[in-house]
Scaffold this motif. Structure first.
Motif, short mmCIF file in Angstrom:
data_model
loop_
_atom_site.label_atom_id
_atom_site.label_comp_id
_atom_site.label_asym_id
_atom_site.label_seq_id
_atom_site.Cartn_x
_atom_site.Cartn_y
_atom_site.Cartn_z
N SER A 475 0.82 -1.21 0.00
CA SER A 475 0.00 0.00 0.00
C SER A 475 0.86 1.26 0.00
O SER A 475 0.59 2.22 -0.74
CB SER A 475 -0.93 0.01 1.21
N GLU A 476 1.93 1.27 0.81
CA GLU A 476 2.83 2.42 0.87
C GLU A 476 3.65 2.53 -0.41
O GLU A 476 3.88 3.64 -0.92
CB GLU A 476 3.76 2.32 2.08
N ALA A 477 4.11 1.40 -0.94
CA ALA A 477 4.89 1.42 -2.18
C ALA A 477 4.09 2.05 -3.31
O ALA A 477 4.58 2.91 -4.05
CB ALA A 477 5.33 0.01 -2.55
N LEU A 478 2.83 1.64 -3.44
CA LEU A 478 2.00 2.17 -4.52
C LEU A 478 1.58 3.61 -4.26
O LEU A 478 1.40 4.39 -5.20
CB LEU A 478 0.78 1.28 -4.72
N ARG A 479 1.43 3.96 -2.98
CA ARG A 479 1.11 5.36 -2.66
C ARG A 479 2.25 6.28 -3.07
O ARG A 479 2.03 7.35 -3.66
CB ARG A 479 0.84 5.51 -1.15
N TYR A 480 3.47 5.86 -2.78
CA TYR A 480 4.63 6.67 -3.18
C TYR A 480 4.76 6.71 -4.71
O TYR A 480 5.20 7.71 -5.27
CB TYR A 480 5.92 6.11 -2.55
N PHE A 481 4.39 5.62 -5.37
CA PHE A 481 4.45 5.61 -6.83
C PHE A 481 3.48 6.64 -7.41
O PHE A 481 3.82 7.36 -8.37
CB PHE A 481 4.14 4.22 -7.37
N THR A 501 7.07 -5.78 -8.05
CA THR A 501 7.47 -6.61 -6.91
C THR A 501 6.51 -6.40 -5.74
O THR A 501 6.12 -7.36 -5.06
CB THR A 501 8.91 -6.28 -6.48
N ALA A 502 6.14 -5.16 -5.51
CA ALA A 502 5.17 -4.86 -4.44
C ALA A 502 3.85 -5.60 -4.70
O ALA A 502 3.26 -6.19 -3.79
CB ALA A 502 4.93 -3.36 -4.35
N CYS A 503 3.42 -5.59 -5.94
CA CYS A 503 2.19 -6.30 -6.30
C CYS A 503 2.35 -7.81 -6.09
O CYS A 503 1.44 -8.49 -5.60
CB CYS A 503 1.81 -6.02 -7.75
N SER A 504 3.53 -8.32 -6.46
CA SER A 504 3.79 -9.75 -6.35
C SER A 504 3.74 -10.22 -4.91
O SER A 504 3.17 -11.28 -4.61
CB SER A 504 5.16 -10.07 -6.96
N HIS A 505 4.32 -9.44 -4.01
CA HIS A 505 4.39 -9.85 -2.61
C HIS A 505 3.08 -9.65 -1.85
O HIS A 505 2.98 -10.02 -0.69
CB HIS A 505 5.51 -9.08 -1.90
N SER A 506 2.10 -9.05 -2.52
CA SER A 506 0.82 -8.79 -1.83
C SER A 506 -0.39 -9.29 -2.61
O SER A 506 -1.51 -8.88 -2.34
CB SER A 506 0.68 -7.29 -1.56
N SER A 507 -0.15 -10.14 -3.61
CA SER A 507 -1.23 -10.76 -4.38
C SER A 507 -2.13 -9.74 -5.08
O SER A 507 -3.34 -9.93 -5.20
CB SER A 507 -2.09 -11.66 -3.47
N LEU A 508 -1.51 -8.66 -5.56
CA LEU A 508 -2.28 -7.64 -6.29
C LEU A 508 -2.20 -7.96 -7.79
O LEU A 508 -1.49 -7.31 -8.56
CB LEU A 508 -1.72 -6.24 -5.99
N ILE A 509 -2.94 -8.97 -8.20
CA ILE A 509 -2.83 -9.50 -9.56
C ILE A 509 -3.35 -8.51 -10.59
O ILE A 509 -2.69 -8.22 -11.59
CB ILE A 509 -3.59 -10.84 -9.67
N THR A 510 -4.53 -7.97 -10.35
CA THR A 510 -5.14 -7.03 -11.31
C THR A 510 -4.27 -5.79 -11.48
O THR A 510 -4.05 -5.31 -12.61
CB THR A 510 -6.54 -6.62 -10.83
N GLU A 511 -3.77 -5.25 -10.35
CA GLU A 511 -2.92 -4.05 -10.41
C GLU A 511 -1.64 -4.33 -11.19
O GLU A 511 -1.22 -3.52 -12.03
CB GLU A 511 -2.57 -3.57 -9.00
N ALA A 512 -1.03 -5.49 -10.95
CA ALA A 512 0.21 -5.83 -11.65
C ALA A 512 -0.02 -5.93 -13.16
O ALA A 512 0.79 -5.42 -13.96
CB ALA A 512 0.77 -7.15 -11.11
N LYS A 513 -1.13 -6.57 -13.57
CA LYS A 513 -1.44 -6.69 -15.00
C LYS A 513 -1.62 -5.30 -15.63
O LYS A 513 -1.15 -5.05 -16.74
CB LYS A 513 -2.71 -7.52 -15.19
N GLY A 514 -2.26 -4.40 -14.89
CA GLY A 514 -2.48 -3.04 -15.40
C GLY A 514 -1.18 -2.29 -15.60
O GLY A 514 -0.98 -1.62 -16.62
N TYR A 515 -0.27 -2.40 -14.61
CA TYR A 515 1.01 -1.70 -14.72
C TYR A 515 1.84 -2.25 -15.88
O TYR A 515 2.44 -1.48 -16.65
CB TYR A 515 1.80 -1.83 -13.42
N LEU A 516 1.87 -3.57 -16.03
CA LEU A 516 2.65 -4.17 -17.11
C LEU A 516 2.10 -3.77 -18.48
O LEU A 516 2.86 -3.45 -19.40
CB LEU A 516 2.66 -5.70 -16.96
N LYS A 517 0.78 -3.75 -18.58
CA LYS A 517 0.15 -3.44 -19.86
C LYS A 517 0.38 -1.99 -20.28
O LYS A 517 0.52 -1.68 -21.47
CB LYS A 517 -1.35 -3.73 -19.76
#
Length: 764
Positions: A475-481, A501-517
């Motif tokens: 949550s903090e990693a993405l807030r700073y981003f 990596t932050a998404c990976s360690h916290s099971s944020l699958i949808t968010e990770a897919k969005g960032y990669l795309k």
């Protein structure tokens, strides 16, 4: 006793004071020292002694004025001039010249201005001296006013004014004056050409440089060796290496400066391979080599990591007796560091007579970047004991070394020392501090350092985002981003690795897919295999193994060993033997000696009771003589390191440590929860396995931490491998039983255990 202007000169103190009486003891005769003659010596006319001949009138006074000016005593200079005026003694033109020179050298503009105001209708050469003084003091406006008032301008005046503008970067006025000079018919001196050419220092000046070159060819001045060298240098600085090479090849006389200019150009154009042939040609043609030439060629060897040629050049340096020169010794150290020859680097360093801060920085940075962090800290401490030269680069390297060692005590001490000396490099040093504190487990300090930066750049933002990511605080990693994006700073590839990596360690699958795309379209960063590996890890951790496998097969580039290792780890966690075999096969194809490819598949086979297949895997490992890396855990207590390996019994408090472990095990047994000492592995039922689990390195470190640290402080453990499932459960149990916070940094991330819960939510 010598007589000066009719007075005996006993060389009294320089402060003006009344003439002493004959009762004073007369000193023996000594050689005259005009710097010590006081102002009253030749101005007091009360003596009946006969004055000297007119030719000598004021000679001593003028000498004394020159002496005072060279000592920078201009307050006394002005007082003495007043005394000379009262006595009717004139200041000579040569003395005015010396006074102007002294003011210019020392930057004493007000004194120089005062002296200039005394002159009425001065000769031309004194006006030139005053002009030079104004330029040397940086007052170009006053210099230009004086220049414009000159009835007749000498070539010296033109050259002085043009060079002053050029050296100050006021190129429009420099070339405007140069055009007026050409129109006036006065032929410029070569120094004017070289000064103008030296002022052209980037690609925006290339066209002006070409016009200057054409003018020099037309006037026949381009054949001069110093002008030709300046043209070559100019083209190098303006980024036109081909033009520099053409000029160089046409030069009839090539001085070492021209050779080194071309070598520098090759280096700046990343054509280090061209530097070595140039150097060899210099040697063949018998050019007298200097320290700068050796410095450039050694830097080229370091960049190319060409140890063989570097050693040959080192031999030549020794032959010429130059290895003790800091300008040669420092790049030698850098060469050996880049080629990982640290013994040779240290020997080269020890040969330097007076190593400067760059020399020390080269050695320390080399140790830090190569992972020899203990030598890095040892060298830094040695430098501090000697009270040697320190610079911001050294402290940045120390912060990086402390990050790798997770040594917060040494890091905090270095931080305090750097603050005291004012040697924290803006952004780079501050970013290294953020990383150091986050890797040492203290995100509070990392956050404080970040907040102290007025305008963080991409590196600083990435450091704080990565810190929170590896602590599992997504949550903090993405807030700073998001704050980074709002600030206008642009993320780079490393930033997005941290976000994924932050998404990976916290099971944020949808968010990770969005960032990669959206990487390319929104952030302007082309995805690399590292970004896809993060996404493979996201899927694998979440149990979406088929999606991870399909992503590997659909990538635009070949998957690397990490791609398959992420999938294999997911297969082990979720017990998928079929995909695990495929992942292991591909991992070992790319990296046949990676023990993870064997061990994870072996464990999978055991969990599925595939005993023969497991035996074949174990046999293959034995044939290749592959062993699993020994697990090591360490903890710092009162500034001292304590390290443990599996079954370690070398610690002075071994008995107390094992007693503490049995106490915790006993508490667990009474609770009826046996999950702490079991693993999904056939060997878990054996008593020997139970004892092995009890002796894991992180358990020993935790027990020692409980014994040695204050009850109200967290127990901070560092581990070289990933924490196993059993030890992860053990740490959760200890945090419940002891009511203590346990923090473990393994090779992948931080785990914060409080009251039976881990910050990774068992998702690691």
């Amino acid at each position: 006793m010598p007589s000066v202007n009719g007075f005996c000169a006993p060389f009294p103190p320089s402060d003006p004071s009344p003439l002493r009486t004959g009762q004073d003891r007369i000193l023996p005769a000594r050689p005259a020292s005009f710097a010590r003659i006081p102002s009253w010596v030749s101005l007091n006319r009360t003596s009946s002694a006969k004055p000297p001949p007119t030719a000598q009138q004021g000679h001593v006074e003028n000498l004394h004025l020159v002496s005072l000016s060279r000592q920078g005593k201009f307050e006394q200079v002005h007082e003495f001039i007043k005394s000379m005026d009262e006595a009717g003694v004139a200041v000579s033109p040569s003395t005015y010249k010396s006074l102007f020179e002294a003011c210019g050298e020392m930057g004493l503009l007000s004194d120089g201005r005062s002296i200039r105001d005394r002159l009425k209708n001065p000769p031309g050469f004194l006006e030139d001296c005053a002009l030079q003084m104004y330029c040397d003091c940086g007052s170009l406006s006053e210099a230009r006013r004086l220049f414009d008032k000159m009835p007749e301008r000498s070539s010296f005046a033109w050259g002085t004014m043009i060079s002053a503008y050029a050296q100050s970067g006021v190129l429009d006025k420099a070339f405007q004056l140069f055009s007026l000079l050409i129109d006036s018919g006065v032929g410029p001196k070569f120094s004017v050409y070289t000064s103008l050419l030296r002022s052209l220092m980037d690609s925006s000046c290339l066209e002006i440089g070409r016009q200057m070159h054409s003018h020099l060819i037309r006037t026949g001045s381009g054949s001069n060796a110093s002008v030709g060298t300046a043209i070559c240098n100019m083209y190098v600085k303006c980024g036109w290496l081909e033009g520099a090479r053409i000029v160089f090849d046409q030069m009839a006389e090539k001085k070492v400066v021209a050779w080194t200019a071309l070598m520098v150009g090759c280096t700046e154009a990343n054509k280090q391979n061209d530097v070595l042939p140039l150097f060899m040609k210099m040697v063949e043609e018998g050019v007298e080599l200097d320290e700068f030439a050796f410095s450039i060629v050694l830097k080229a060897c370091a960049w190319l990591e060409d140890l063989r040629v570097g050693r040959q050049i080192h031999g030549y340096i020794v032959k010429l007796g130059l290895e003790s020169e800091v300008s040669v010794g420092t790049p030698l150290v850098d060469l050996y560091v880049k080629c990982t020859c640290f013994e040779s680097a240290l020997l080269a360093f020890q040969k330097i007579d007076n190593p400067n801060d760059v020399s020390w920085s080269t050695l320390i940075t080399g140790y830090s970047q190569s992972g020899r962090v203990e030598e890095c800290l040892k060298t830094y401490k040695s430098l501090r004991v000697r009270d040697g030269s320190l610079n911001p680069f050294i402290y940045t390297s120390i912060f990086q070394a402390c990050s790798m060692l997770a040594d917060i005590n040494s890091g905090a001490q270095a931080h305090a020392d750097a603050i005291k000396r004012g040697l924290i490099s803006p952004l780079y040093g501050e970013s290294a501090l953020i990383t150091m504190y986050s890797k040492c487990g203290n995100m509070d300090y990392a956050s404080r350092v970040f907040k102290s930066i007025s305008e963080p750049d991409t590196i600083a933002w990435t450091a704080i985002i990565a810190g929170y990511a590896y602590h599992g605080i997504a949550s903090e990693a993405l807030r700073y981003f998001r704050k980074m994006q709002d600030s206008g700073a642009r993320p780079n590839g490393v930033t997005l690795v941290a976000v994924l990596t932050a998404c990976s360690h916290s099971s944020l699958i949808t968010e990770a897919k969005g960032y990669l795309k959206s990487m390319s379209s929104e952030y302007g960063v082309a995805p690399t295999v590292d970004h896809f590996n993060c996404m493979i890890d996201v899927y694998s951790r979440a149990g979406l193994l088929q999606e991870a496998f399909e992503l590997i097969n659909s990538m635009n580039f070949e998957p690397d060993a990490m791609s398959w290792k992420c999938l294999l780890a997911g297969c082990w966690n979720h017990r998928n033997l079929e995909l695990g075999r495929i992942a292991s096969e591909n991992l070992l194809r790319l990296n046949p000696d990676d023990t993870a490819g064997y061990i994870l598949l072996f464990n999978l086979c055991i969990s599925h009771e595939k005993w023969e297949e497991a035996a074949r895997i174990r046999k293959k490992m034995m044939e290749k003589k592959l062993r699993k890396e020994v697990s090591c855990s360490w903890i710092t207590v009162k500034g001292k390191w304590h390290r443990f390996i599996v079954g370690d019994r070398h610690h002075p408090q071994t008995e107390e440590i094992y007693a503490k472990l049995k106490e915790i095990d006993f508490l667990d047994s009474n609770s009826g929860d046996r999950s702490l000492l079991t693993e999904e592995d056939a060997s878990c039922i054996l008593p020997e396995r139970r004892q092995q689990l009890l002796e894991h390195s992180e358990r020993l470190a935790i027990a020692f931490g409980l014994l040695s640290s204050p009850r109200n402080s967290p127990v901070l453990i560092f581990k070289n491998l990933r924490a196993c499932r059993d030890c992860h459960d053990f740490a959760k149990h200890v945090s419940t039983v002891t009511k203590r916070e346990i923090v473990i940094r393994d090779s992948s991330r931080f785990h914060h255990f409080k009251l039976g819960q881990c910050s990774c939510c068992d998702y690691w």
